[in-house]
Design a protein around this motif. Structure first.
Motif, PDB file in Angstrom:
ATOM      1  N   HIS A 147     -17.674  -3.961 -10.177  1.00 27.08           N
ATOM      2  CA  HIS A 147     -17.419  -3.363  -8.862  1.00 27.08           C
ATOM      3  C   HIS A 147     -16.314  -4.117  -8.119  1.00 27.08           C
ATOM      4  CE1 HIS A 147     -18.024  -1.938  -4.775  1.00 27.08           C
ATOM      5  NE2 HIS A 147     -18.313  -3.164  -4.407  1.00 27.08           N
ATOM      6  N   THR A 148     -16.319  -5.423  -8.199  1.00 29.13           N
ATOM      7  CA  THR A 148     -15.277  -6.185  -7.512  1.00 29.13           C
ATOM      8  C   THR A 148     -13.903  -5.881  -8.117  1.00 29.13           C
ATOM      9  OG1 THR A 148     -15.927  -8.026  -8.933  1.00 29.13           O
ATOM     10  CG2 THR A 148     -16.738  -8.054  -6.676  1.00 29.13           C
ATOM     11  N   SER A 149     -13.884  -5.573  -9.386  1.00 28.77           N
ATOM     12  CA  SER A 149     -12.618  -5.182 -10.024  1.00 28.77           C
ATOM     13  C   SER A 149     -12.217  -3.780  -9.583  1.00 28.77           C
ATOM     14  CB  SER A 149     -12.775  -5.235 -11.547  1.00 28.77           C
ATOM     15  OG  SER A 149     -13.173  -6.529 -11.930  1.00 28.77           O
ATOM     16  N   TRP A 150     -13.213  -2.905  -9.535  1.00 29.54           N
ATOM     17  CA  TRP A 150     -12.957  -1.547  -9.051  1.00 29.54           C
ATOM     18  C   TRP A 150     -12.371  -1.575  -7.650  1.00 29.54           C
ATOM     19  CZ3 TRP A 150     -15.246   0.435  -4.666  1.00 29.54           C
ATOM     20  CH2 TRP A 150     -15.044   1.795  -4.416  1.00 29.54           C
ATOM     21  N   PHE A 151     -12.836  -2.512  -6.841  1.00 28.58           N
ATOM     22  CA  PHE A 151     -12.357  -2.614  -5.466  1.00 28.58           C
ATOM     23  C   PHE A 151     -10.853  -2.900  -5.450  1.00 28.58           C
ATOM     24  CE2 PHE A 151     -11.893  -4.723  -1.331  1.00 28.58           C
ATOM     25  CZ  PHE A 151     -12.707  -3.970  -0.502  1.00 28.58           C
ATOM     26  N   PHE A 152     -10.434  -3.851  -6.255  1.00 28.49           N
ATOM     27  CA  PHE A 152      -8.993  -4.135  -6.350  1.00 28.49           C
ATOM     28  C   PHE A 152      -8.240  -2.939  -6.922  1.00 28.49           C
ATOM     29  CE2 PHE A 152     -10.318  -8.691  -6.296  1.00 28.49           C
ATOM     30  CZ  PHE A 152      -9.441  -9.161  -5.338  1.00 28.49           C
ATOM     31  N   GLU A 153      -8.815  -2.338  -7.915  1.00 23.61           N
ATOM     32  CA  GLU A 153      -8.162  -1.218  -8.588  1.00 23.61           C
ATOM     33  C   GLU A 153      -7.947  -0.054  -7.619  1.00 23.61           C
ATOM     34  OE1 GLU A 153     -10.584   0.623 -11.686  1.00 23.61           O
ATOM     35  OE2 GLU A 153      -8.958   0.221 -13.110  1.00 23.61           O
ATOM     36  N   THR A 154      -8.981   0.239  -6.837  1.00 23.95           N
ATOM     37  CA  THR A 154      -8.968   1.438  -6.016  1.00 23.95           C
ATOM     38  C   THR A 154      -8.191   1.243  -4.733  1.00 23.95           C
ATOM     39  OG1 THR A 154     -11.125   1.951  -6.930  1.00 23.95           O
ATOM     40  CG2 THR A 154     -10.463   3.158  -4.959  1.00 23.95           C
ATOM     41  N   LEU A 155      -8.345   0.071  -4.130  1.00 21.39           N
ATOM     42  CA  LEU A 155      -7.715  -0.121  -2.823  1.00 21.39           C
ATOM     43  C   LEU A 155      -6.321  -0.723  -2.933  1.00 21.39           C
ATOM     44  CD1 LEU A 155     -10.735  -1.249  -0.621  1.00 21.39           C
ATOM     45  CD2 LEU A 155      -9.730   1.010  -0.892  1.00 21.39           C
ATOM     46  N   ILE A 156      -5.975  -1.302  -4.057  1.00 21.27           N
ATOM     47  CA  ILE A 156      -4.667  -1.953  -4.167  1.00 21.27           C
ATOM     48  C   ILE A 156      -3.830  -1.326  -5.276  1.00 21.27           C
ATOM     49  CG2 ILE A 156      -3.494  -4.129  -4.669  1.00 21.27           C
ATOM     50  CD1 ILE A 156      -5.695  -5.598  -3.263  1.00 21.27           C
ATOM     51  N   LEU A 157      -4.384  -1.285  -6.474  1.00 21.29           N
ATOM     52  CA  LEU A 157      -3.542  -0.860  -7.597  1.00 21.29           C
ATOM     53  C   LEU A 157      -3.224   0.629  -7.526  1.00 21.29           C
ATOM     54  CD1 LEU A 157      -5.174  -2.987 -10.433  1.00 21.29           C
ATOM     55  CD2 LEU A 157      -2.988  -3.387  -9.273  1.00 21.29           C
ATOM     56  N   GLU A 158      -4.250   1.448  -7.305  1.00 19.58           N
ATOM     57  CA  GLU A 158      -3.985   2.891  -7.302  1.00 19.58           C
ATOM     58  C   GLU A 158      -2.965   3.293  -6.248  1.00 19.58           C
ATOM     59  OE1 GLU A 158      -7.532   5.230  -7.395  1.00 19.58           O
ATOM     60  OE2 GLU A 158      -8.092   4.475  -9.377  1.00 19.58           O
ATOM     61  N   PRO A 159      -3.108   2.830  -5.010  1.00 20.28           N
ATOM     62  CA  PRO A 159      -2.097   3.265  -4.027  1.00 20.28           C
ATOM     63  C   PRO A 159      -0.766   2.527  -4.120  1.00 20.28           C
ATOM     64  CG  PRO A 159      -3.857   2.024  -2.950  1.00 20.28           C
ATOM     65  CD  PRO A 159      -4.255   2.177  -4.372  1.00 20.28           C
ATOM     66  N   HIS A 160      -0.735   1.321  -4.670  1.00 21.33           N
ATOM     67  CA  HIS A 160       0.478   0.512  -4.528  1.00 21.33           C
ATOM     68  C   HIS A 160       1.200   0.216  -5.830  1.00 21.33           C
ATOM     69  CE1 HIS A 160      -0.295  -0.126  -0.282  1.00 21.33           C
ATOM     70  NE2 HIS A 160      -1.563  -0.383  -0.581  1.00 21.33           N
ATOM     71  N   ALA A 161       0.536   0.343  -6.964  1.00 23.69           N
ATOM     72  CA  ALA A 161       1.195   0.020  -8.238  1.00 23.69           C
ATOM     73  C   ALA A 161       1.507   1.332  -8.960  1.00 23.69           C
ATOM     74  CB  ALA A 161       0.304  -0.876  -9.083  1.00 23.69           C
ATOM     75  N   PRO A 162       2.734   1.806  -8.888  1.00 27.73           N
ATOM     76  CA  PRO A 162       3.024   3.178  -9.327  1.00 27.73           C
ATOM     77  C   PRO A 162       2.711   3.421 -10.799  1.00 27.73           C
ATOM     78  CG  PRO A 162       4.981   2.110  -8.387  1.00 27.73           C
ATOM     79  CD  PRO A 162       3.899   1.092  -8.385  1.00 27.73           C
TER      80      PRO A 162
END
Lengths: 427, 427, 427, 427
Positions: free
Chosen positions: C58-73
């Protein structure tokens, strides 16, 4: 609780007596309710029980819906909303008020329900008198049998309600002293077994689940000549019967653990004396009376503790098919199981009356059983899972209602009926 | 709901009026029950509600136990078993009948409970007249306040019961037409905040939880000049307010999902019109009346949807401490929230009467709060968790019962009280 | 547990240290899991707890969803199905696996989850290094704080799981002997009260619910210089504290009756010695250590028994805002509350570390609180009902995670956190 | 599931083959577990299911407790605490870990349980080889039969667990293509009825509940030559079978309403195609395969919809007593019901293998049934209420385990077994 279709019409039924028969059945219900307040008649003490008022109304709804609506062209319902309120479980007859919410119906009042009854009684009577027919007679007879079943339920449900009240009120004033008789020496009746005929077949009324009559093969067996008494049950308790899992079915032991059963329902030890709640208030347990208010699980555990077993319903029926259907029924107005009685309630085996007797038989269809078409087909057939058969009638059963082939049924944990047991053994 | 110890005796209370005050409080309860049948007064529609008969008996038990037993040496209890039946929650006063089983008590009957009331009323009256004292006056006043609280609960509980009946009976006949007034232009009252005094302090009666009076620091805020109306609530529904989790607290959304809330309690859409169950039967919703029968969760969700918030109880008290305590109370016998009224029930802000208003404040002790010693100490203090404060009284509150500092409290999911909301905002 | 919006970015945060900070937070989680088998990491011992594997994912999902998905094209999710599996409660981020069914996920395995972590860690690191910005720094900092919260939950949940196993396994090998110090003489700290500033305001990170900073008016009060110890709690037990309803809130007493609480969670009397389950297996209770694993209801009852009360969260913060944030945190790897310590874990008041301290304050928004827009707005605000605030951090909290204004919150019946109490009094 | 006492020792059992027989049974369990992770083997997906690890350990505990402890004087238990952990339901063998908490046991690990198995296997082998006796042979045979029963349960429980995971993992890799055969023309087998012999009687092993062999009287009947297929079941669904109460028993309809059943367990409609979860992952439903994962209630409703009925267990046994016990068993490693097969799994009626077939018979004792003394007496007898008999074995039953007289039993709502149905009719 089975339904007669028109084709089940008892061939020899004297149609000319139908009005009197009908009025007597209706009046008997009302007589049972005379000691009840409006509130007594309204409250539902548990989801399995129904308010007395509901029983009084539902039996009227049954006549209204199955007889008046289809057969009396000008019939005006007393209140068109009652169909929703007083349908019990007939899916084919439309939506209905939730069973566990039956106790919310403070209106209609008891007085209004009695008005409703008069309205229905009068309309049925007029119909029966104006249009006698075998079909009508069959339907009215079914309605009367249904009414009698609810008379018993009204009593068991009121007892449960009154037992829920710390004041422990009495529903009826104390009964007159009763003539007592001599019980038989404890013993067994030897039965040879063989191929026997089981099930209803004859001129009188029976519910659909009591037939078709068919053959069963029984091994030789023995069946007790008297139900298990309170005295014997107290010995079972004293021997730790409720504390020893090896006597119990697995589901029974789980039920016992969950509920804390340590004695029959309503029993309490007060000042060293076992007492029980009755329709006359709390009373000491009578040692010679059949034990009552026990579940199938308790009956089964007792039998195992005793090194014996319960009879099957076929063994029971075979043993008592020819015995006279006499005993301690509701018409004696004792409303409690008793020891040996004299007079009209005398019975050498207590096979009939006093307590319904749990059998070892799960409630299943007889070979070639077919439910009737339409709503009456929901009467018994759809309950043929999760229930055990009881035989013989009780002190709350109207006299004349029960037959040798009569099959009552309840789930194995049910205790609020007047239920006891009789032992059997292999030869 | 708070207890006065003797030391809380209102200093200026005219002891000579106590008998009249007492008799009026007792009579008001009985008047509310006049339309009820024995059954209506007996049934419990849910564990949170109590039967009307129970309210009538419990308030008598309260006088009997806290006043007559300790102070009237020759007092004979009406029935010694009633102490067990009618104790509500006082652990220090011995064992008691289970709350969810209050509806099993078909006996004593309503008539017997009214006899019990007369017995207690007469005994208290004799005691008060023979032994006037400040301590006695304080206890009787507490009993009267307690009686008034149960008058409101009797109404909310009967409404819940009648709404559980598909027949939707009316408890009271339709009210007389009522003089209407002009509502204010919708708007906010600007409040400067600062250090304010909160809590009861003065000659009149108050429950223990309303004090001690103390200081609070408020930031500047605005508070609406009128409660949220049904018209506004219908807009919230239409905008999908019940279907959108972002407006809801997590616990509120879980409650909404579990229960299927889609409108206030008792609301049903019939032929395109929102209707609600009332003590006069089912009625169309009045657009200008305050919305009623909502939970804290719904109030909170509405406020968030509106871009605003609920006021704290301190903001509420500070805003309306000096407003006259007038409005639509039970004495108007409308028994439902209304729009703007004229005459005795007129109120320019509807701060008092119509609906209790949920606040943002969890029910907590005020600084230096100490419950009274003994049983009265169980009155409020032990409920100071899991509840939110409501302010202002309702259409079911007896006139004269509520005060600016009055703190009512219920769990956040409760909807069967006459509960609504008022909005607030930061400046 | 609050969310930082970009505007909450700590102004003085050294962005160049972010990669190291991020890697350290990620590695700390993995270190905690080293002693766990695949099965240990998978099972969910109760609906309130989550599997260790779930925390790691879940803590990884948090980074993935709130940071990577919107910011890492160009970001490729490790597994697109994980979004459904590892969303905790964010309604705005789509549907999710039912919380009580988290323990069904035997796949992905622990090894696969660790692969997932590596994938996310590498991607975040690349993003942070390639596109440093204040907004990115704020989001990564939020993710690290979130990760630290789940480190504590991982420990509390594993302890609950291991305590559910009759074998009582140890999660960690026994700690090294620890330097002990002298506890203070028991006493109180006198606080003058007055208008004080409460809430976060400064350069460092804080969750949204810790602000806005605002003024409160406090009356003079006293607060204990040490948490309540096991020795004192044993005296409470011995004095019948768990058997006496007058010490308890009504809801607390109901919880106690229903659950049979007779001591803190995990306590068992063995051979006359109180023992407790710990992350090192079952151990004797240390008399001088703060009592732990108690509910709010128990804390409140204890305080009433002691003639005192719990402090409000404002009193707590005011008393300890200037104390150094040192104590027995997770980095000491003792993983249990201890008595007085020396060295890095020394603390003259134990305000920080050892046990979270229940306060008298329901978890409510501070004046002018506004949740952030979007998913991070669901972080804390929607939990602001039904919970109480705890302060100070525990032996399972990562060092550096807690602040004077830090607000932890749990429902009043929760006992599986490292929760204790400190007493307060009016002056 | 029944226990052999020593006196039940099959007379012709070749004792010299016992070691090989024993080792094969043990190895088969371990082979089934090879694809499972430690976590897969630990989690319990519902209270009715057990973890795979638990099955592996419990079957070892059975040998340890019933054979090694009483008969191997020097036997050292692998871990004395395992008796508590791995007792299933034997009240006579002491206290035990709560069934619904079996999934908490992350320790011992799967590897440790396999060590435990090796320890027990070696000790039993040594005992058998050193002290051959008929009694020992009977006990070991009972242990092997018990082991085989748990092999089937291990498969059904793992399927339930994997189906609870949104990832829908496969337990086994896809099976090799299988030789198919020709199904028979749909039809019925006419049976004459009469007095028939029922129950086990012969040289081989049987559980206690399969006897004593006794006579039954059967009316003439017809029984289908093939189980009901998925194709037929889809027609039932399409015809509204799940939406029409008249086909259902009352308890069945209540279960259907409560659970929302609309198809067999594990079925989902995806892109218009019915799919089902299997031990190979999610697969399209095979039209010609027997329908599987249905409850007794569904089977009964289907039969009523079809105008037919379920056979009694006596009719079933009488029809197939002489058929070869061949079919699609676990040893084919298909692990799913299939259509007509060729080769070793071919069966002209599919009476054996593929799916257990619900019968109309409640699970009851045969005449003169007596449970064995001691713990093995708890094997079957105490489950003789609330269950229905299934016959014939399934694709998860080890080949050689099932017999014509074999009585499996489950509650009527159970669906996670490989359970289907076959129709019957009166002549």
């Amino acid at each position: 609780m089975g339904a007669a279709s028109a084709s089940q019409l008892p061939s020899g039924l004297p149609e000319q007596n139908l009005p009197a028969r009908f009025l007597a059945a209706r009046a008997a219900s009302e007589r049972l309710a005379t000691g009840l307040s409006d509130a007594d008649a309204t409250v539902q003490s548990m989801p399995d029980a129904s308010p007395a008022k509901w029983h009084l109304a539902h039996t009227s709804w049954f006549f209204e819906t199955l007889i008046l609506e289809p057969h009396a062209p000008d019939f005006q319902p007393f209140d068109p909303r009652f169909g929703y309120l007083f349908n019990s479980y007939y899916e084919t007859l439309g939506p209905r008020h939730d069973r566990p919410r039956r106790g919310m119906l403070t209106r209609p009042t008891l007085a209004e329900v009695l008005d409703y009854r008069r309205h229905v009684t009068a309309a049925v009577l007029a119909l029966v008198e104006s249009r006698p027919s075998r079909e009508m007679a069959a339907l009215v007879e079914l309605g009367c049998q249904h009414e009698q079943q609810h008379q018993e339920l009204l009593l068991t449900d009121i007892l449960h309600l009154f037992a829920s009240n710390p004041l422990e009120p009495a529903c009826f004033s104390a009964p007159s002293p009763v003539a007592t008789g001599e019980p038989p020496e404890p013993g067994f009746i030897d039965m040879p077994g063989g191929i026997v005929e089981i099930g209803h077949d004859g001129p009188g009324f029976a519910f659909d689940c009591e037939g078709p009559r068919h053959r069963r093969l029984l091994e030789p067996y023995r069946i007790a000549n008297w139900p298990v008494t309170n005295r014997a049950w107290i010995a079972f308790i004293a021997d730790g019967g409720y504390a020893e899992p090896r006597w119990w079915l697995s589901e029974g032991w789980a039920a016992r653990q969950e509920t804390g059963w340590e004695a029959p329902l309503y029993w309490e030890l007060r000042d060293g004396i076992w007492t029980t709640m009755s329709l006359h208030g709390r009373r000491p347990v009578m040692p010679e009376a059949p034990v009552c208010h026990i579940s199938f699980y308790e009956a089964d555990a007792y039998a195992r503790w005793a090194g014996l077993r319960l009879p099957t319903e076929f063994e029971w029926e075979c043993a008592f098919a020819d015995a006279p259907v006499r005993g301690n029924f509701a018409d004696s107005r004792l409303f409690a199981p008793h020891g040996a009685l004299a007079g009209a309630a005398a019975s050498p085996t207590k096979a009939y009356g006093d307590v319904w007797e749990w059998t070892a038989s799960a409630f299943s269809p007889y070979p070639r059983f077919r439910p009737a078409a339409g709503a009456v087909g929901e009467y018994n057939g759809k309950f043929m899972s999760g229930q055990y058969v009881l035989r013989g009638g009780s002190c709350a059963t109207p006299a004349g209602h029960v037959r040798p082939g009569y099959r009552n049924f309840f789930p194995p944990h049910a205790r609020w009926q007047f239920s006891g047991l009789r032992l059997a053994a292999d030869c």
